[in-house]
Design a protein around this motif. Sequence first.
Motif, mmCIF file in Angstrom:
data_model
loop_
_atom_site.group_PDB
_atom_site.id
_atom_site.type_symbol
_atom_site.label_atom_id
_atom_site.label_comp_id
_atom_site.label_asym_id
_atom_site.label_seq_id
_atom_site.Cartn_x
_atom_site.Cartn_y
_atom_site.Cartn_z
ATOM 1 N N ARG A 644 34.905 30.011 -28.156
ATOM 2 C CA ARG A 644 33.657 29.250 -28.099
ATOM 3 C C ARG A 644 33.816 28.030 -28.992
ATOM 4 O O ARG A 644 34.086 28.140 -30.180
ATOM 5 N N VAL A 645 33.627 26.862 -28.404
ATOM 6 C CA VAL A 645 34.006 25.614 -29.059
ATOM 7 C C VAL A 645 32.796 24.710 -29.197
ATOM 8 O O VAL A 645 31.948 24.647 -28.314
ATOM 9 N N ASN A 646 32.696 24.022 -30.323
ATOM 10 C CA ASN A 646 31.694 22.975 -30.520
ATOM 11 C C ASN A 646 32.372 21.620 -30.520
ATOM 12 O O ASN A 646 33.482 21.455 -31.029
ATOM 13 N N LEU A 647 31.704 20.636 -29.961
ATOM 14 C CA LEU A 647 32.195 19.266 -29.919
ATOM 15 C C LEU A 647 31.323 18.418 -30.834
ATOM 16 O O LEU A 647 30.106 18.438 -30.728
ATOM 17 N N ILE A 648 31.945 17.671 -31.715
ATOM 18 C CA ILE A 648 31.218 16.909 -32.729
ATOM 19 C C ILE A 648 31.647 15.453 -32.647
ATOM 20 O O ILE A 648 32.826 15.153 -32.481
ATOM 21 N N ALA A 649 30.689 14.552 -32.758
ATOM 22 C CA ALA A 649 30.967 13.115 -32.867
ATOM 23 C C ALA A 649 30.230 12.602 -34.099
ATOM 24 O O ALA A 649 29.004 12.653 -34.155
ATOM 25 N N LEU A 650 30.970 12.114 -35.091
ATOM 26 C CA LEU A 650 30.392 11.615 -36.339
ATOM 27 C C LEU A 650 30.900 10.205 -36.597
ATOM 28 O O LEU A 650 31.966 9.812 -36.125
ATOM 29 N N GLN A 651 30.133 9.435 -37.377
ATOM 30 C CA GLN A 651 30.517 8.075 -37.742
ATOM 31 C C GLN A 651 30.799 7.999 -39.229
ATOM 32 O O GLN A 651 30.118 8.635 -40.036
ATOM 33 N N ARG A 652 31.815 7.231 -39.583
ATOM 34 C CA ARG A 652 32.113 7.009 -40.997
ATOM 35 C C ARG A 652 30.981 6.231 -41.647
ATOM 36 O O ARG A 652 30.467 5.268 -41.085
ATOM 37 N N ARG A 653 30.611 6.654 -42.843
ATOM 38 C CA ARG A 653 29.554 5.939 -43.557
ATOM 39 C C ARG A 653 30.032 4.569 -43.993
ATOM 40 O O ARG A 653 29.270 3.606 -43.983
ATOM 41 N N ARG A 654 31.278 4.449 -44.394
ATOM 42 C CA ARG A 654 31.778 3.164 -44.867
ATOM 43 C C ARG A 654 32.109 2.217 -43.718
ATOM 44 O O ARG A 654 32.104 1.006 -43.891
ATOM 45 N N ASP A 655 32.458 2.770 -42.581
ATOM 46 C CA ASP A 655 32.840 1.944 -41.438
ATOM 47 C C ASP A 655 32.202 2.542 -40.184
ATOM 48 O O ASP A 655 32.783 3.398 -39.525
ATOM 49 N N PRO A 656 30.976 2.112 -39.832
ATOM 50 C CA PRO A 656 30.285 2.716 -38.679
ATOM 51 C C PRO A 656 31.011 2.542 -37.362
ATOM 52 O O PRO A 656 30.668 3.199 -36.397
ATOM 53 N N GLU A 657 31.997 1.654 -37.292
ATOM 54 C CA GLU A 657 32.719 1.472 -36.044
ATOM 55 C C GLU A 657 33.844 2.488 -35.879
ATOM 56 O O GLU A 657 34.534 2.478 -34.865
ATOM 57 N N GLN A 658 34.040 3.352 -36.853
ATOM 58 C CA GLN A 658 35.050 4.392 -36.723
ATOM 59 C C GLN A 658 34.351 5.713 -36.450
ATOM 60 O O GLN A 658 33.524 6.167 -37.226
ATOM 61 N N VAL A 659 34.678 6.322 -35.321
ATOM 62 C CA VAL A 659 34.040 7.554 -34.877
ATOM 63 C C VAL A 659 35.047 8.691 -34.943
ATOM 64 O O VAL A 659 36.189 8.549 -34.494
ATOM 65 N N LEU A 660 34.632 9.788 -35.504
ATOM 66 C CA LEU A 660 35.449 10.992 -35.581
ATOM 67 C C LEU A 660 35.054 11.926 -34.452
ATOM 68 O O LEU A 660 33.884 12.299 -34.332
ATOM 69 N N LEU A 661 36.000 12.289 -33.625
ATOM 70 C CA LEU A 661 35.787 13.271 -32.562
ATOM 71 C C LEU A 661 36.548 14.526 -32.938
ATOM 72 O O LEU A 661 37.739 14.453 -33.221
#
Length: 939
Positions: A644-661
């Motif tokens: 069972r897997v969760n998918l997360i998309a977060l943005q860097r606080r210092r650089d909002p144009e960098q997204v962590l998947l």
Amino acid sequence: MAAVEAGQVPATSAPEDAARDAPEAVGAGPEAPLLPAGNRLSLHLYPGGCRRLLRLCAQQAPQLLEVDFLQLSGHEDPQLLEATLARLPWSLPHLRSLVLKGGQRRDALGACLRGSLTTLPTSLSGLAHLAHLDLSFNSLETLPACVPQMCGLDALLLSRNCLSELPAALGALPSLTFLAVTHNRLRTLPPALGALSSLQRLDLSGNLLEALPAEIGGLGSLAELNLASNRLQSLPGSFAGLRALRLCILHSNLLASVPASLARLPLLTRLDLRDNQLRDVPPELLDAPFVRLQGNPLGRPPPDPPSPPGTPMLPEMPRLLLTSDLDSFAVTPQGCSVTLACGVRLQFPAGATAAPVTVHYRQWLPEPRLVPLGPHDTLLSGVLELQPHGVAFQQEVGLWLLFVPPRARRCREVVVRTLSDSSWSDLETHLEEEVPQAGAARAVWEGPALLRPAGPDRVLPHQRLWAHCQVPHFSWFLVVARPVSDACLVPPEGALLCSSGHAGVRVTFPAGATEEPRHVRMQVVHVGRRELPALLGEPEAAASPLLCLSQSGPSSFLRPVTVQLPLPPGVTGLSLDRSRLYLLHRAASTATWDDITAQVALELTHLYARFQVTRFSWYWLWYTTKTCVGGLARKAWERLRLHRVNLIALQRRRDPEQVLLQCLPRNKVDATLRRLLERYRGPEPSDTVEMFEGEKFFAAFERGIDIDADRPDCVEGRVCFVFYSHLKNLKEVYVTTALDRRARAVRGQVSFYRGEVPEVVPEEAEAARQKRGTAALWMATLPIKLPRLRGCEGPARGAGLSLAPLNLGDAETGFLTQSNLLNVARRLGPDWPAVALHLGLPYRELQRIRHEFRDDLDGQIRHMLFSWAERQAGQPGAVGRLVQALEQSDRRDVAEEVRAVLELGRHKYQEGLRHTSLAPRNLASPDQSPSPSPEPAQT
């Protein structure tokens, strides 16, 4: 980075001539893409990017004069690409960043393909403002002659090419601060490399270097040096001259010694010497906390002394250390010991081959078709291919596959799985643990390669292990954790098969059960005591271990076979209710569980249940109040074999144009979010999505958001994933808006779909947007938002920089106002990158600021300083860190001015207290007690 003045451009190869050389570029075809805001032109994702650019050049589009970033694919037609590049000095005179990477395409097996670029036109030396050149993932065998003539270059990336040497002229680049030549074929370095006085980062990992020139000690500004995975046997004494070195990576070499002067480098914070041949290390390094020495034969006795004269000499077995993920090596009848770049070790004994053999190897990313996982198996490594396939050796070859074990699970074992005769089989495997202490390099685990609970004498999950096996021929290999498997040969006289992982699980074969000897295999899957009640919503539900029996030969036995299973947890034979006890059977050819309780005679003891069968398959003993047990068993079965897997998309606080998947198992979501939310912000995770381990899915950015990253695994704004429960599945990508920056903050979404990356986004995306129902491919959609960054409102970003009011500091160290920070910014000048690094800003953020405020030095400095100050809000000691960073950057003049401002502010505030009669009675002088008030001083 100061721009270099434009020089004279040769009159040859005029724009009109280049257009005639490629007439198809300006003929009929798709319209050229509109130039995006921010003066960036990314054509690597467009089919026929060169033709589109030549069409714009022929139309003399005025927007081209403002372009300072250009990206083309390295897979274009070589002649067309050369004709396009020849026009750049005239059509894009202000170009500062040029990216010509390959790797965007993959072959049939998923490997990245090199670009077709083999040279550059000489006219590119006319790009006087060019500061960033990326030629990675191409087919360069020699460095183009125009590159050393680009005197304004700040960053040069040449990774993943075919370079065997670097020209001495490379040392004439005065502004070069970053040079990456990883995974090439370099055997030597030119002494002129030591003349790069401005070089701060040098990455030469993954080459064939055997020695370094003494001139490398002249790199006085070098802060990061990576020489991993080479063939270095020693280091020059001139290393002591690298006084600015902070990070030095030397793992996976052949170093027998290192100079003691490394311990005296004043700024060194990390020295990685793992996996070398070090036996003795200077005491200063042995005790240093920043030194990593695992994988060295420390403390081992030296090799045996030479034999006396007259004694026949046996040739020493050659040792090879390879540095590429796609390479080959030769094996002679003498044998050899080989270490591959991916951590795999091979031992060819003498006489393994009768004639020299060339072995090719390749490390593959895990793919479902390359990973034959059983219903309860877990993948622990990538896939290693060794060729030639099927060629048998005269002696078995030792194979060590490196992996990091999962958290210990009850009754699981590690095996190496290989492909043989079109079928996958498991090899007899032993585990070897690397022990970091001196005097012991490995501890061998005797017996089966079982995963054991962590303890004083047990392996920990973060330790590295080798799965060791003997192979008779080469094929595909991978490491798998599976339920413990026990096997035996059943003769006509009968036999007893017991589980080595579950006490009490056994199968008794009576005499006469078979006429011919047959092999029988048993696997046992543990069911968590709390897992089943939580899944079924029944507190008293329980189940025995899940038993799988298989055999060779006929499908049934001549006489019944007795199977013994332990009763479910919490149940004893003296107290159980027989009406609640069920025996379930699942045939291999069906997908349902059948209740066979009434068809067998269950014999119960205090702890066990025994029954007799004639056919082998899956068996499961349940204790529950439910009546439709078959459906419940299927639900539990799928839970055990699905992740069972969760998918997360977060943005860097210092650089909002960098997204962590990130995709990760459900039980790790909360802990991961707690760890990441200090650096990232974003929405809550999506709903849980069930998928098989090894299943492919992809992320598509939609509605105003697109990927703007130099990634080989990005295809037109989509990123492909393959999830494995114990392999990290983490991708950080830069995203950009497809709208004008002057608009409001852009809202969009990233949607996840099953399967491989398609040519177009599926139609199910629209259904997902409207929330009208689920689709066959759509799994989940997460919203993301790109806020408008300060200072990014268009061409006038330098003049229109928005500065938020702030007071930096605290009552103990004093306060600096916005006006004070502006005065500091005006004084820094070209030294601001050094100050930023000492403040802790990552190098990637520096590069982003440089690109965002290109040709605007003041904008770069203000953005760096104020973005750092905003992040320090409410943190004590911020002013002290700023003063320390200024001193470390040799700007003591500015540091003294800051101290004077702080002292003047404290003095003025204390005088104000005296005038208003608010000062303490015992305040003798302004210097005795700093003001506790947060009110800033205006200077």
